[in-house]
Write an enzyme that holds these catalytic residues in place. Structure first.
Site, PDB file in Angstrom:
ATOM      1  N   ARG A 134       0.852  -1.200   0.000  1.00  0.00           N
ATOM      2  CA  ARG A 134       0.000   0.000   0.000  1.00  0.00           C
ATOM      3  C   ARG A 134       0.883   1.243   0.000  1.00  0.00           C
ATOM      4  NH1 ARG A 134      -3.474  -0.280   4.872  1.00  0.00           N
ATOM      5  NH2 ARG A 134      -4.820  -1.603   3.582  1.00  0.00           N
ATOM      6  N   ARG A 248      -4.664   1.731  17.288  1.00  0.00           N
ATOM      7  CA  ARG A 248      -5.263   1.125  16.095  1.00  0.00           C
ATOM      8  C   ARG A 248      -5.046   2.088  14.930  1.00  0.00           C
ATOM      9  NH1 ARG A 248      -9.559  -2.914  15.402  1.00  0.00           N
ATOM     10  NH2 ARG A 248      -8.849  -3.933  13.487  1.00  0.00           N
ATOM     11  N   LYS A 249      -5.576   1.774  13.786  1.00  0.00           N
ATOM     12  CA  LYS A 249      -5.412   2.661  12.636  1.00  0.00           C
ATOM     13  C   LYS A 249      -6.162   3.973  12.849  1.00  0.00           C
ATOM     14  CE  LYS A 249      -9.272   0.994   9.770  1.00  0.00           C
ATOM     15  NZ  LYS A 249      -9.640   0.444   8.461  1.00  0.00           N
ATOM     16  N   GLY A 506     -16.106  -7.346   1.449  1.00  0.00           N
ATOM     17  CA  GLY A 506     -16.044  -8.798   1.603  1.00  0.00           C
ATOM     18  C   GLY A 506     -16.251  -9.313   3.005  1.00  0.00           C
ATOM     19  N   CYS A 511     -13.950  -2.456   4.440  1.00  0.00           N
ATOM     20  CA  CYS A 511     -13.055  -1.632   3.629  1.00  0.00           C
ATOM     21  C   CYS A 511     -13.801  -1.012   2.445  1.00  0.00           C
ATOM     22  CB  CYS A 511     -11.877  -2.463   3.129  1.00  0.00           C
ATOM     23  SG  CYS A 511     -10.801  -3.066   4.452  1.00  0.00           S
ATOM     24  N   GLY A 512     -14.865  -1.654   2.000  1.00  0.00           N
ATOM     25  CA  GLY A 512     -15.684  -1.111   0.915  1.00  0.00           C
ATOM     26  C   GLY A 512     -16.673  -0.063   1.351  1.00  0.00           C
TER      27      GLY A 512
END
Length: 588
Positions: A134, A248-249, A506, A511-512
């Site tokens: 990424r 975390r992110k 998914g 993430c979508g």
């Protein structure tokens, strides 16, 4: 410290609009929010003691806070992941065979966990020995040279190599093998790219207006701010361990458009342009996030910073989160959980005391984002603010590109533009700075006629899909090809009069971003009519973006993917004004 991060920008034209107050939303069946504290006296002083400390240039969790921590935190304690980059550990790792790596828990944790700090994600389950890489791409801006270099990387991996435009306005490349990584990192640096600190407990790619600097209606050019944010987060691509051990992110965006292309309501920190007492700056939203157990919309921090303090404010928020955030159950470690626990005023005070001057102004009433604004379509041909130039938005079906596509895109932007591409959070691409006399020739190029249309159908143009189980081990279902096939079949059955945003993800990690879609599909296992387990989706409905943003709610759970088309047709007819197409007699 402030002098290191301060820079002056020109303010946009003055304007004044009433203040907005976004709400907090929870996904259906999520963990309820903790009742917030309302004053600092309600939080014990011991809770505000930092839980991390600096040791030899790296930040580590203090001994007394190591009980009940997550497995990921234990991996970080064993060895700081940034050492793989900053102390050359990746060079040694790349020389080892996979058999050697697998023989030790330490090196196995390197390739499965710590390498994510270098933007490398091992596809152990679906693509053993291969990595997704990424990139950092602040504001989604990239060049033809960078695009050609990435194409050269993925081309050598044949069918295993491809690239995706992501929902955070950046590139991901696939098929990478570990022995190649040191050379790839060197090549990235030579073209002005980095993958550093783009995964795991780090700050994700800073998002901005994809039309920054060329938009006739822009409020402020977001590119300088996002470039500074990315430079600060990664210490100019050298590695910044002070910001790499978060709980975390963490996501950040700078808003520069009335359209809110940047989706501020789903970011941990969003800079919202606002004037105050004749000065230009930003009001702040905090805490927006998605996760498998809970989704929350960003809320006001009741704070305003001048343009010069964008970086000090980001640093202060990150330090508060790093110092005080919970490091146990990973489903409760995003920043909003800390805000819930402390209360917004206590959290604000913790940010304030980490500012250079120990002060933080209250929010401004002079917000610059217009509240009633019809979101524009950036696909197709549009005039720029610069006379004689246009930008051309092209549709990249579910964001997937191959090496040849990338080379051709690079050729087109060199020939017709200024060697620049803009990526968008909807997984599409914008070609800026096209001389208006060259538009027709560009539109007649085979790539735009055959693959990446500037005028896709109304359902295709806003279609988004995550990686899916083709590559991602966490995904439950295949997404990209299925999203295209379902949409194609639905379009054969109904006609719509306006775009309907359909997002596929998914798994519950979303993430979508199905929660911001008009119709969202989240992968799950379902039961068919015979009770047999099969790939399915939970359907979400009613997500909105822009000034009236809010998150979608679950509409129907456990729908087998093979039964999806008639259900989507029914939703489009009942909720979005679609009309059934007349079929020729005898047509299937």
């Amino acid at each position: 410290m402030s002098s290191l991060f301060s820079v002056r920008f020109l303010a946009p034209p003055s304007s004044c609009f009433p203040s907005s107050r976004p709400k907090t939303w929870l996904c259906a069946a999520t963990t309820p929010t903790v009742a917030p504290a309302t004053a600092s006296s309600e939080v014990e002083a011991s809770r505000l003691e930092p839980r991390v400390e600096e040791r030899d240039g790296f930040w580590v969790l203090k001994e007394e806070y190591r009980g009940g921590i997550s497995p990921q935190e234990k991996v970080k304690l064993e060895k700081d992941p940034m050492k793989l980059f900053m102390e050359g550990g990746i060079e040694d790792l790349a020389k080892m065979s996979l058999e050697e790596i697998e023989s030790s828990k330490h090196t196995k944790d390197d390739i499965d966990v710590r390498l994510k700090w270098l933007g490398l994600f091992h596809r152990r389950k679906q693509h053993y020995g291969r990595f997704m890489m990424r990139l950092k791409l602040p504001n989604g801006v990239t060049t033809s040279a960078q695009t050609r270099y990435l194409a050269s990387v993925i081309r050598k991996y044949g069918k295993d190599g491809c690239a995706d435009v992501t929902t955070r306005q950046n590139w991901q490349i696939r098929g990478v093998v570990l022995p190649d990584v040191p050379e790839i990192l060197k090549g990235l640096d030579e073209v002005g790219l980095t993958s550093l600190q783009s995964g795991m407990d780090n700050v994700r790619n800073p998002v901005g207006n994809p039309l920054a600097g060329i938009d006739p209606d822009e409020i402020v050019d977001t590119r300088p701010y996002n470039n500074l944010l990315s430079q600060f987060i990664t210490a100019n691509s050298r590695g910044n361990p002070a910001m790499s051990n978060l709980p975390r992110k963490w996501n950040v965006c700078v808003v520069g458009s009335h359209d809110l292309f940047e989706h501020p309501h789903i970011n941990d920190l969003a800079y919202m342009p606002a004037n105050k007492d004749g000065r230009f700056g930003f009001n702040l939203l905090v805490g927006g996030f998605f996760s498998a157990k809970r989704c929350a919309e960003a809320i006001p921090l009741d704070a305003w910073v001048s343009a010069d303090d964008v970086i000090p404010l980001c640093k202060a928020v990150l330090e508060a989160y790093r110092d005080l955030g919970f490091r146990g159950n990973r489903q409760k470690t995003r920043m909003m959980w800390l805000i819930d626990e402390l209360g917004i005023e206590v959290f604000r005070s913790e940010v304030e005391k980490r500012m250079p001057g120990k002060q933080l102004e209250r929010a401004s009433e002079e917000e610059l984002v217009k509240k009633k604004w019809e979101r524009r379509d950036y696909l197709g041909v549009h005039p720029q603010k610069q006379d004689g130039l246009s930008y051309v938005g092209i549709h990249i079906p579910v964001g997937r590109v191959q090496a040849d596509d990338m080379d051709e895109l690079a050729r087109l932007v060199d020939k017709y533009g200024t060697g620049e591409l803009r990526l968008t959070v909807e997984q599409n691409i914008i070609i800026p700075n096209v001389d208006s006399n060259k538009i027709d020739a560009l539109l007649n190029e085979p790539l735009l006629k055959e693959r990446f249309s500037p005028e896709p159908s109304l359902l295709m143009k806003t279609l988004v899909a995550c990686t899916g189980n083709q590559f991602c081990g966490q995904a439950i279902i295949e997404t990209k090809e299925r999203a295209l096939k379902v949409t194609e079949e639905v379009e054969r059955q109904v006609a719509v009069t306006r775009p309907v945003r359909m997002h596929w993800t998914g798994c519950p990690n979303t993430c979508g971003q199905v929660q911001v879609a008009d119709i969202g599909f989240m992968g799950c296992m379902a039961r068919d009519e015979n009770g047999k387990a099969t790939e399915g989706v939970d359907i979400f409905l009613g997500g909105r973006i822009g000034s009236d943003s809010h998150l979608a709610e679950v509409y129907k759970k456990g729908v087998p993917c093979k039964n999806l088309v008639p259900i989507v047709v029914d939703i489009l007819v009942k909720h979005f004004g679609a009309v059934q197409r007349n079929r020729e007699e005898g047509e299937d």
